[in-house]
Design a protein around this motif. Structure first.
Motif, PDB file in Angstrom:
ATOM      1  N   SER A 274      89.625  -5.453  66.556  1.00  0.00           N
ATOM      2  CA  SER A 274      89.430  -4.065  66.127  1.00  0.00           C
ATOM      3  C   SER A 274      90.596  -3.613  65.264  1.00  0.00           C
ATOM      4  O   SER A 274      91.729  -4.062  65.421  1.00  0.00           O
ATOM      5  CB  SER A 274      89.271  -3.146  67.335  1.00  0.00           C
ATOM      6  OG  SER A 274      90.435  -3.167  68.139  1.00  0.00           O
ATOM      7  N   THR A 275      90.321  -2.710  64.345  1.00  0.00           N
ATOM      8  CA  THR A 275      91.312  -2.273  63.366  1.00  0.00           C
ATOM      9  C   THR A 275      92.160  -1.140  63.920  1.00  0.00           C
ATOM     10  O   THR A 275      91.634  -0.178  64.493  1.00  0.00           O
ATOM     11  CB  THR A 275      90.606  -1.788  62.086  1.00  0.00           C
ATOM     12  OG1 THR A 275      89.793  -2.844  61.591  1.00  0.00           O
ATOM     13  CG2 THR A 275      91.617  -1.364  61.043  1.00  0.00           C
ATOM     14  N   VAL A 276      93.462  -1.270  63.749  1.00  0.00           N
ATOM     15  CA  VAL A 276      94.360  -0.192  64.157  1.00  0.00           C
ATOM     16  C   VAL A 276      94.221   0.958  63.168  1.00  0.00           C
ATOM     17  O   VAL A 276      94.375   0.780  61.962  1.00  0.00           O
ATOM     18  CB  VAL A 276      95.819  -0.680  64.209  1.00  0.00           C
ATOM     19  CG1 VAL A 276      96.765   0.489  64.446  1.00  0.00           C
ATOM     20  CG2 VAL A 276      95.995  -1.731  65.293  1.00  0.00           C
ATOM     21  N   PHE A 277      93.922   2.129  63.687  1.00  0.00           N
ATOM     22  CA  PHE A 277      93.872   3.312  62.819  1.00  0.00           C
ATOM     23  C   PHE A 277      95.224   3.997  62.761  1.00  0.00           C
ATOM     24  O   PHE A 277      95.730   4.306  61.689  1.00  0.00           O
ATOM     25  CB  PHE A 277      92.816   4.313  63.310  1.00  0.00           C
ATOM     26  CG  PHE A 277      92.839   5.602  62.524  1.00  0.00           C
ATOM     27  CD1 PHE A 277      92.360   5.643  61.224  1.00  0.00           C
ATOM     28  CD2 PHE A 277      93.379   6.752  63.066  1.00  0.00           C
ATOM     29  CE1 PHE A 277      92.421   6.818  60.486  1.00  0.00           C
ATOM     30  CE2 PHE A 277      93.447   7.930  62.345  1.00  0.00           C
ATOM     31  CZ  PHE A 277      92.949   7.959  61.039  1.00  0.00           C
ATOM     32  N   LEU A 278      95.843   4.221  63.920  1.00  0.00           N
ATOM     33  CA  LEU A 278      97.130   4.937  63.964  1.00  0.00           C
ATOM     34  C   LEU A 278      98.088   4.191  64.865  1.00  0.00           C
ATOM     35  O   LEU A 278      97.704   3.696  65.932  1.00  0.00           O
ATOM     36  CB  LEU A 278      96.920   6.364  64.473  1.00  0.00           C
ATOM     37  CG  LEU A 278      98.171   7.259  64.612  1.00  0.00           C
ATOM     38  CD1 LEU A 278      97.824   8.704  64.288  1.00  0.00           C
ATOM     39  CD2 LEU A 278      98.747   7.177  66.037  1.00  0.00           C
ATOM     40  N   ARG A 279      99.335   4.083  64.416  1.00  0.00           N
ATOM     41  CA  ARG A 279     100.382   3.481  65.226  1.00  0.00           C
ATOM     42  C   ARG A 279     101.626   4.367  65.157  1.00  0.00           C
ATOM     43  O   ARG A 279     102.142   4.633  64.079  1.00  0.00           O
ATOM     44  CB  ARG A 279     100.706   2.068  64.749  1.00  0.00           C
ATOM     45  CG  ARG A 279     101.844   1.412  65.539  1.00  0.00           C
ATOM     46  CD  ARG A 279     102.076  -0.033  65.113  1.00  0.00           C
ATOM     47  NE  ARG A 279     101.083  -0.915  65.717  1.00  0.00           N
ATOM     48  CZ  ARG A 279     100.309  -1.733  65.043  1.00  0.00           C
ATOM     49  NH1 ARG A 279     100.384  -1.777  63.708  1.00  0.00           N
ATOM     50  NH2 ARG A 279      99.453  -2.517  65.669  1.00  0.00           N
ATOM     51  N   ALA A 280     102.051   4.850  66.322  1.00  0.00           N
ATOM     52  CA  ALA A 280     103.275   5.661  66.416  1.00  0.00           C
ATOM     53  C   ALA A 280     104.334   4.839  67.136  1.00  0.00           C
ATOM     54  O   ALA A 280     104.051   4.215  68.156  1.00  0.00           O
ATOM     55  CB  ALA A 280     103.007   6.953  67.170  1.00  0.00           C
ATOM     56  N   ARG A 281     105.554   4.851  66.599  1.00  0.00           N
ATOM     57  CA  ARG A 281     106.654   4.117  67.205  1.00  0.00           C
ATOM     58  C   ARG A 281     107.827   5.068  67.455  1.00  0.00           C
ATOM     59  O   ARG A 281     108.386   5.645  66.529  1.00  0.00           O
ATOM     60  CB  ARG A 281     107.108   2.971  66.292  1.00  0.00           C
ATOM     61  CG  ARG A 281     106.107   1.821  66.247  1.00  0.00           C
ATOM     62  CD  ARG A 281     106.058   1.124  67.598  1.00  0.00           C
ATOM     63  NE  ARG A 281     104.979   0.138  67.692  1.00  0.00           N
ATOM     64  CZ  ARG A 281     103.785   0.396  68.189  1.00  0.00           C
ATOM     65  NH1 ARG A 281     103.487   1.618  68.603  1.00  0.00           N
ATOM     66  NH2 ARG A 281     102.868  -0.540  68.279  1.00  0.00           N
ATOM     67  N   GLY A 282     108.149   5.249  68.735  1.00  0.00           N
ATOM     68  CA  GLY A 282     109.291   6.092  69.101  1.00  0.00           C
ATOM     69  C   GLY A 282     109.129   7.529  68.674  1.00  0.00           C
ATOM     70  O   GLY A 282     110.121   8.230  68.440  1.00  0.00           O
ATOM     71  N   VAL A 292     107.868   7.974  72.354  1.00  0.00           N
ATOM     72  CA  VAL A 292     106.752   7.243  72.931  1.00  0.00           C
ATOM     73  C   VAL A 292     106.080   6.397  71.862  1.00  0.00           C
ATOM     74  O   VAL A 292     106.075   6.761  70.684  1.00  0.00           O
ATOM     75  CB  VAL A 292     105.739   8.235  73.566  1.00  0.00           C
ATOM     76  CG1 VAL A 292     105.177   9.168  72.534  1.00  0.00           C
ATOM     77  CG2 VAL A 292     104.635   7.510  74.298  1.00  0.00           C
ATOM     78  N   ASP A 293     105.556   5.259  72.261  1.00  0.00           N
ATOM     79  CA  ASP A 293     104.774   4.401  71.373  1.00  0.00           C
ATOM     80  C   ASP A 293     103.291   4.592  71.693  1.00  0.00           C
ATOM     81  O   ASP A 293     102.900   4.562  72.858  1.00  0.00           O
ATOM     82  CB  ASP A 293     105.139   2.932  71.562  1.00  0.00           C
ATOM     83  CG  ASP A 293     106.566   2.613  71.120  1.00  0.00           C
ATOM     84  OD1 ASP A 293     107.190   3.480  70.489  1.00  0.00           O
ATOM     85  OD2 ASP A 293     107.028   1.499  71.421  1.00  0.00           O
ATOM     86  N   VAL A 294     102.486   4.762  70.655  1.00  0.00           N
ATOM     87  CA  VAL A 294     101.041   4.927  70.838  1.00  0.00           C
ATOM     88  C   VAL A 294     100.319   4.144  69.746  1.00  0.00           C
ATOM     89  O   VAL A 294     100.656   4.271  68.563  1.00  0.00           O
ATOM     90  CB  VAL A 294     100.618   6.408  70.766  1.00  0.00           C
ATOM     91  CG1 VAL A 294      99.102   6.540  70.906  1.00  0.00           C
ATOM     92  CG2 VAL A 294     101.317   7.231  71.834  1.00  0.00           C
ATOM     93  N   THR A 295      99.350   3.340  70.133  1.00  0.00           N
ATOM     94  CA  THR A 295      98.494   2.633  69.181  1.00  0.00           C
ATOM     95  C   THR A 295      97.047   3.007  69.470  1.00  0.00           C
ATOM     96  O   THR A 295      96.609   2.948  70.620  1.00  0.00           O
ATOM     97  CB  THR A 295      98.667   1.108  69.300  1.00  0.00           C
ATOM     98  OG1 THR A 295     100.035   0.774  69.059  1.00  0.00           O
ATOM     99  CG2 THR A 295      97.787   0.386  68.293  1.00  0.00           C
ATOM    100  N   VAL A 523     100.421  -1.932  76.056  1.00  0.00           N
ATOM    101  CA  VAL A 523      99.491  -3.034  76.209  1.00  0.00           C
ATOM    102  C   VAL A 523      98.491  -3.068  75.075  1.00  0.00           C
ATOM    103  O   VAL A 523      97.882  -4.094  74.816  1.00  0.00           O
ATOM    104  CB  VAL A 523      98.748  -2.965  77.562  1.00  0.00           C
ATOM    105  CG1 VAL A 523      99.706  -3.059  78.699  1.00  0.00           C
ATOM    106  CG2 VAL A 523      97.909  -1.697  77.657  1.00  0.00           C
ATOM    107  N   GLY A 524      98.347  -1.946  74.363  1.00  0.00           N
ATOM    108  CA  GLY A 524      97.451  -1.931  73.216  1.00  0.00           C
ATOM    109  C   GLY A 524      98.001  -2.674  72.020  1.00  0.00           C
ATOM    110  O   GLY A 524      97.292  -2.930  71.051  1.00  0.00           O
TER     111      GLY A 524
END
Length: 527
Positions: A274-282, A292-295, A523-524
């Motif tokens: 599946s394609t990553v739409f949004l990735r937040a790092r720190g 926080v990290d969010v994918t 884990v994502g």
């Protein structure tokens, strides 16, 4: 009434300084407090615990003269009292410091501490005595602040401490601190706790209201738990495990916390491509949420679980461009960017639907049609109005698709039920064709039928490739809808879990205790 079983009074303090017995307060259609009892002892820190709507704020307002009680009795040092105003409560020795500092930043520290109680000489204010008295108050609390300095020149943390100094400058017997740490960092919290302990040692009874479990267990001697306007119980803090506290606040039975690692899975192999739409790092914001990290992947529903104040909404607001992050990086479809405003987020087809439906969502004096086309018109630009015919077509299509009732585009939104107002708000964001839809408590306060329709819509949107962030206090709802669940606690992410064999029990255990395991993060990322 059932006899209330309470832990013993502190040694040497047989009489409470505050005792509220069988207190009831009703508003139209709502019983805010239902025969609740509460007490505080001198020289103790007491935390009032409960989720949103539990009755904590109502009880405080009853104690401080904001609300009049319908029945019951309030006693102060054994004597019956009835406060018609907050001034009467303050004169009796009950002071309150609210989350938002309500002092005057354009005045000096001394003027704020002594405001309304300024020493007089020859018909005017004796500024020399005022500064001297303010210095004494600050010294008593161990605060090295210049009384003559402008309050607005100090940090929010210092202003909070000045507010406490003002509150104690009236021979306070009871000090109420309502979410005092919500905007403070760790060092500032430590300084606040030093002052709280100093006041406690001097015999002041302190009511500490906070959503942060770590802080409650660090500072509180005694806990009282409310749920749905009723008293659950009073407990000595060391005698109540955190997991039991969460169970009493939420009203669910929780399994014991065993082998959490077994519940933390790697990314689901079926979704590996599946394609990553949004990735937040720190990504974070000082005083709001730790980095926080969010994918988030296309076609994925990511649920956020946590108690009120855990940081779940704060993360959502950063992802939706409502608040500006002051750390970290964000990529959308592989492109690094900063979402400084909601309009910038909308241009990337990221829509945030606020939990505050009335304050930040619907415009209740406008029609259903006007509310639905609002975001689309803002994205298009106000100098390029959408033709009336197109507005009618859009509005009617979403009225039909979402079963909005009444099905009249000219109906004023304030006259609709809560569930239909929520549907109008969803229609507004769907009209802009989002690629990521962030829903913060979309089913709060609506009936079961409307809730089911909204949940069904979320399923359908994800199946058609839309990414969804779903926040709800109802853990069953989070589990029902989410492919992955991010758990927040005390403004930090404690776990990121694939929704495989997850249960309400395991989520509540994490919310209560945290994971303490770095491997539960991100884990994502394997996707």
């Amino acid at each position: 009434m059932t006899e209330l079983i309470r832990p013993p009074a502190p040694e040497g303090q047989p009489e409470p300084v505050v005792e509220m017995t069988d207190i009831s307060i009703s508003f139209p259609g709502v019983k805010a407090l239902d025969e609740v009892s509460f007490r505080m002892f001198p020289g103790e820190v007491h935390s009032l615990m409960g989720e949103n709507g539990a009755g904590k704020s109502t009880l405080i307002k009853a104690l401080t003269g904001v609300y009049q009680i319908d029945s019951g009795q309030i006693r102060l040092s054994g004597q019956p009292v009835s406060f018609a105003t907050t001034a009467q409560a303050q004169a009796a020795g009950i002071s309150t410091v609210y989350q938002e500092v309500n002092l005057l930043p354009n005045l000096s520290v001394a003027e704020n501490i002594m405001l309304g109680r300024e020493p007089r000489r020859f018909g005017g204010i004796d500024y020399r005595r005022m500064r001297a008295r303010a210095r004494e108050v600050l010294d008593e609390l161990g605060l090295e602040v210049d009384p003559g300095s402008l309050l607005g020149s100090h940090s929010l943390a210092v202003q909070q401490l000045i507010a406490i100094a003002r509150a104690t400058n009236v021979d306070a017997r009871v000090l109420i601190l309502d979410e005092p740490t919500s905007s403070l960092d760790a060092d500032e919290v430590a300084e606040l706790f030093r002052i709280i302990r100093s006041l406690k040692d001097s015999g002041v009874a302190i009511l500490f209201v906070s959503h942060f479990l770590d802080q409650v267990y660090e500072i509180a001697d005694r806990l009282t738990v409310f749920r749905n306007g009723r008293l659950v119980g009073e407990y000595l803090t060391p005698d109540l495990l955190r997991i039991d506290l969460v169970q009493k606040m939420i009203g669910k039975e929780i399994a014991t916390l065993d082998d959490l690692e077994a519940r933390v899975h790697d990314a689901d192999t079926d979704a590996a491509d599946s394609t990553v739409f949004l990735r937040a790092r720190g990504i974070g914001r000082k005083g709001a949420v730790a980095p926080v990290d969010v994918t988030i992947h296309e076609g994925e529903v990511v649920g956020f679980a946590g108690l009120l104040g855990s940081g779940r909404t704060e993360v959502a607001r950063l992802l939706g461009g409502v608040d500006r992050a002051d750390s970290g990086s964000l990529t959308v479809k592989g492109e690094t960017m900063r979402l400084r405003t909601p309009r910038r987020a909308i241009s990337e087809r990221i829509m945030y639907s606020s939990e505050n439906r009335r304050g930040e969502g619907i415009v209740d004096e406008l029609t259903v049609r006007d509310n639905i086309i609002l975001a689309l018109q803002a994205d298009r630009g106000w100098f390029r109005p959408i033709p009336k015919k197109r507005q009618d077509e859009l509005a009617q299509s979403y009225i039909d698709a979402l079963n909005i009732r009444p099905g009249n585009a000219d109906a004023v939104v304030r006259n609709l039920s809560g569930g239909n107002q929520q549907k109008v708000l969803l229609a507004r964001w769907l009209a802009v064709a989002p690629r990521l839809l962030i829903l913060d408590e979309p089913t709060r306060g609506i009936d079961v039928g409307a809730k089911a329709e909204i949940q069904k819509l979320v399923f359908s949107l994800a199946e058609n490739g839309m990414a969804v962030v779903y926040i709800s206090a109802e853990l069953e709802e989070v589990l029902r809808l989410s492919h992955r669940v991010i758990v927040m606690r005390d403004r930090q992410k404690v776990a990121d879990l694939v929704n495989e064999d997850l249960s309400v029990d395991s989520l509540m255990a994490l919310i209560a205790e945290g994971s303490g395991d770095e491997e539960t993060e991100n884990v994502g990322e394997a996707r």
